[in-house]
Design an enzyme around this catalytic site. Structure first.
Site, PDB file in Angstrom:
ATOM      1  N   CYS A 146       0.835  -1.206   0.000  1.00 46.21           N
ATOM      2  CA  CYS A 146       0.000   0.000   0.000  1.00 46.21           C
ATOM      3  C   CYS A 146       0.871   1.258   0.000  1.00 46.21           C
ATOM      4  CB  CYS A 146      -0.915  -0.031   1.223  1.00 46.21           C
ATOM      5  SG  CYS A 146      -1.960   1.425   1.373  1.00 46.21           S
ATOM      6  N   CYS A 149      -0.439   4.096   2.220  1.00 44.83           N
ATOM      7  CA  CYS A 149      -0.207   3.856   3.655  1.00 44.83           C
ATOM      8  C   CYS A 149       1.263   4.078   4.016  1.00 44.83           C
ATOM      9  CB  CYS A 149      -0.561   2.423   4.027  1.00 44.83           C
ATOM     10  SG  CYS A 149      -2.080   1.812   3.306  1.00 44.83           S
ATOM     11  N   ASP A 150       2.166   3.568   3.205  1.00 44.91           N
ATOM     12  CA  ASP A 150       3.560   3.471   3.630  1.00 44.91           C
ATOM     13  C   ASP A 150       4.533   4.346   2.848  1.00 44.91           C
ATOM     14  OD1 ASP A 150       2.778   1.586   5.496  1.00 44.91           O
ATOM     15  OD2 ASP A 150       3.046  -0.093   4.115  1.00 44.91           O
TER      16      ASP A 150
HETATM   17  C1  LIG Z   1       0.566  -4.272   5.142  1.00 46.94           C
HETATM   18  C2  LIG Z   1      -0.611  -3.341   5.051  1.00 46.94           C
HETATM   19  C3  LIG Z   1      -0.490  -2.065   5.554  1.00 46.94           C
HETATM   20  C4  LIG Z   1      -1.578  -1.191   5.499  1.00 46.94           C
HETATM   21  N1  LIG Z   1      -1.437   0.061   6.023  1.00 46.94           N
HETATM   22  C5  LIG Z   1      -2.478   0.906   6.015  1.00 46.94           C
HETATM   23  C6  LIG Z   1      -2.363   2.224   6.555  1.00 46.94           C
HETATM   24  O1  LIG Z   1      -1.313   2.622   7.069  1.00 46.94           O
HETATM   25  N2  LIG Z   1      -3.451   3.031   6.483  1.00 46.94           N
HETATM   26  C7  LIG Z   1      -4.635   2.644   5.898  1.00 46.94           C
HETATM   27  O2  LIG Z   1      -5.597   3.408   5.909  1.00 46.94           O
HETATM   28  N3  LIG Z   1      -4.768   1.400   5.365  1.00 46.94           N
HETATM   29  C8  LIG Z   1      -3.732   0.534   5.412  1.00 46.94           C
HETATM   30  N4  LIG Z   1      -3.856  -0.702   4.838  1.00 46.94           N
HETATM   31  C9  LIG Z   1      -5.146  -1.082   4.251  1.00 46.94           C
HETATM   32  C10 LIG Z   1      -6.150  -1.435   5.385  1.00 46.94           C
HETATM   33  O3  LIG Z   1      -5.539  -2.297   6.301  1.00 46.94           O
HETATM   34  C11 LIG Z   1      -7.402  -2.036   4.786  1.00 46.94           C
HETATM   35  O4  LIG Z   1      -7.989  -1.095   3.919  1.00 46.94           O
HETATM   36  C12 LIG Z   1      -8.424  -2.409   5.862  1.00 46.94           C
HETATM   37  O5  LIG Z   1      -7.863  -3.261   6.831  1.00 46.94           O
HETATM   38  C13 LIG Z   1      -9.623  -3.103   5.239  1.00 46.94           C
HETATM   39  O6  LIG Z   1     -10.522  -3.375   6.271  1.00 46.94           O
HETATM   40  P1  LIG Z   1     -11.663  -4.472   6.160  1.00 46.94           P
HETATM   41  O7  LIG Z   1     -12.322  -4.491   7.488  1.00 46.94           O
HETATM   42  O8  LIG Z   1     -12.489  -4.221   4.969  1.00 46.94           O
HETATM   43  O9  LIG Z   1     -10.932  -5.851   5.871  1.00 46.94           O
HETATM   44  P2  LIG Z   1      -9.664  -6.624   6.509  1.00 46.94           P
HETATM   45  O10 LIG Z   1      -8.794  -5.722   7.296  1.00 46.94           O
HETATM   46  O11 LIG Z   1      -9.095  -7.350   5.339  1.00 46.94           O
HETATM   47  O12 LIG Z   1     -10.347  -7.655   7.498  1.00 46.94           O
HETATM   48  C14 LIG Z   1     -11.123  -8.727   7.027  1.00 46.94           C
HETATM   49  C15 LIG Z   1     -11.611  -9.540   8.203  1.00 46.94           C
HETATM   50  O13 LIG Z   1     -12.532 -10.521   7.716  1.00 46.94           O
HETATM   51  C16 LIG Z   1     -12.257 -11.766   8.337  1.00 46.94           C
HETATM   52  N5  LIG Z   1     -12.787 -12.839   7.505  1.00 46.94           N
HETATM   53  C17 LIG Z   1     -12.390 -13.244   6.271  1.00 46.94           C
HETATM   54  N6  LIG Z   1     -13.123 -14.295   5.865  1.00 46.94           N
HETATM   55  C18 LIG Z   1     -14.008 -14.569   6.872  1.00 46.94           C
HETATM   56  C19 LIG Z   1     -15.023 -15.547   7.061  1.00 46.94           C
HETATM   57  N7  LIG Z   1     -15.291 -16.475   6.137  1.00 46.94           N
HETATM   58  N8  LIG Z   1     -15.704 -15.563   8.244  1.00 46.94           N
HETATM   59  C20 LIG Z   1     -15.452 -14.616   9.194  1.00 46.94           C
HETATM   60  N9  LIG Z   1     -14.520 -13.656   9.050  1.00 46.94           N
HETATM   61  C21 LIG Z   1     -13.806 -13.639   7.908  1.00 46.94           C
HETATM   62  C22 LIG Z   1     -10.747 -11.767   8.495  1.00 46.94           C
HETATM   63  O14 LIG Z   1     -10.341 -12.697   9.497  1.00 46.94           O
HETATM   64  C23 LIG Z   1     -10.511 -10.319   8.936  1.00 46.94           C
HETATM   65  O15 LIG Z   1     -10.720 -10.213  10.323  1.00 46.94           O
HETATM   66  C24 LIG Z   1      -2.794  -1.609   4.886  1.00 46.94           C
HETATM   67  C25 LIG Z   1      -2.903  -2.896   4.362  1.00 46.94           C
HETATM   68  C26 LIG Z   1      -1.838  -3.764   4.451  1.00 46.94           C
HETATM   69  C27 LIG Z   1      -1.969  -5.161   3.903  1.00 46.94           C
END
Ligand SMILES: Cc1cc2nc3c(=O)[nH]c(=O)nc-3n(C[C@H](O)[C@H](O)[C@H](O)COP(=O)(O)OP(=O)(O)OC[C@H]3O[C@@H](n4cnc5c(N)ncnc54)[C@H](O)[C@@H]3O)c2cc1C
Length: 319
Positions: A146, A149-150
């Site tokens: 990202c 982000c970084d």
């Molecule tokens: C290395 C890295 C660094 C990042 N740094 C930043 C940053 O500095 N700032 C920023 O704004 N964004 C950052 N991002 C992006 C940010 O983390 C994501 O946009 C955000 O986490 C997305 O949130 P979400 O809740 O949609 O999904 P996710 O964070 O992907 O969470 C998905 C959840 O769903 C659960 N899940 C999946 N399948 C199932 C299932 N079948 N049953 C039940 N649960 C399930 C998983 O266990 C997880 O808990 C970064 C991403 C990465 C990979």
């Protein structure tokens, strides 16, 4: 539809909830905070990655309210505490099957069967990995998926950008605000990105291209120091001294459990309207499971909030 219940699940009484949330990323936990404050005692299934992608992040500098930056794990803990304080219950299990043809909806998880009047799909997405040595161990120590982000951590440094599609070029161009040089490494001899982006990248003096080249290993002790590559045509090997590796070779929504049950776009992102409603009334989606564009903690949390408010209204209207 019939669930294929395993022997250990059979006979266990299903627990019925007003709101079940799948996912403990920012979308799921923000939804949980709102649903809990509305007194719905939401059940949150954590899924395979407790805390979601945030938990993989060392330092978050762009989440509003944290001027000094915050650790990804700390941010997740705060989300979790806030949700639990108002009555959300976290269940450390994954949903393996859902039946959305009945109401209440049926969810079969590792820990049993649950029934939900409303369901919020916040299962997120995962960046596609290169699968080379060093990628996992140096994640957050120079390896990133990202740029938004970084990128700012790499001011004045040389970085590698892996990929040849729109994301790679868009993020590579964005990185040139900070870095001295961004080398785009692509395994083919032509970029897949659209013409406009290609032209913008080609005219950017901080961007260099290394075509027909693949990454073999990301090297470094405490942080990334170099990357070993080879040319797929000639076989010639090289070691590039860089301090960052940004990987943009695709992004996959974790929506397999909803395949064939909710409308999705061709890439598997759940289709929603402006109220986070999916194709099935009473089922809402939030965060990266439904967003291939913004992919940020704040935007995912915002979608989670909107999904919880919509679920609350749906429950009120469908008593
Ligand atoms: C290395 C890295 C660094 C990042 N740094 C930043 C940053 O500095 N700032 C920023 O704004 N964004 C950052 N991002 C992006 C940010 O983390 C994501 O946009 C955000 O986490 C997305 O949130 P979400 O809740 O949609 O999904 P996710 O964070 O992907 O969470 C998905 C959840 O769903 C659960 N899940 C999946 N399948 C199932 C299932 N079948 N049953 C039940 N649960 C399930 C998983 O266990 C997880 O808990 C970064 C991403 C990465 C990979």
């Amino acid at each position: 539809m019939q669930f294929s219940l395993g022997a250990t699940q059979a006979g266990k009484p299903a627990v019925e909830q007003d709101v079940i949330i799948l996912g403990t990323g920012p979308a799921g936990l923000a939804a949980a905070i709102y649903a809990a404050r509305a007194d719905r005692k939401p059940l949150v299934l954590a899924g395979p990655d407790l805390g979601g992608q945030v938990a993989l992040t060392n330092a978050v500098e762009n989440y509003p309210g944290f001027p000094e930056s915050v650790g990804g794990g700390d941010l997740f803990s705060m989300f979790q505490k806030q949700a639990e304080r108002f009555g959300a219950v976290l269940d450390f299990s994954t949903a393996n099957e859902v039946d959305l043809t009945v109401h209440p909806f049926r969810i079969l998880a590792d820990t049993g069967e649950y029934h939900a009047k409303t369901l919020i799909a916040a299962t997120g997405a995962s960046p596609r990995r290169l699968g080379v040595p060093g990628e996992d161990t140096l994640l957050g120590k120079g390896v990133s998926y990202c740029a938004t982000c970084d990128g700012a951590f790499f001011r004045g440094r040389n970085v590698l950008v892996v990929g040849g599609g729109d994301s790679a070029l868009e993020e590579g161009i964005f990185l040139t605000r900070y870095v001295s040089q961004a080398t785009i490494v692509h395994r083919r001899n032509e970029l897949r990105a659209g013409t406009l982006l290609r032209e913008r990248a080609e005219h950017n003096e901080k961007i260099h291209f290394l075509m027909e080249t693949v990454v073999d290993e990301i090297r470094g002790e405490e942080s990334v120091q170099s990357v070993a590559v080879h040319n797929v045509k000639t076989g010639k090997q090289d070691v590039l001294p860089v301090e960052g590796v940004f990987i943009f070779i695709g992004h996959e929504p974790n929506t397999a459990v909803f395949r064939g049950k909710l409308d999705m776009d061709p890439k598997g992102y759940i289709r929603i309207d402006d109220r986070m409603r999916t194709s099935v009334p009473g089922v809402f989606a939030a965060g990266e499971a439904a967003d291939s564009v913004f992919r940020q903690i704040a935007t995912s949390a915002g979608m989670g909030v909107a999904a919880a408010i919509s679920a609350e209204r749906w429950l009120e209207e469908n008593k």
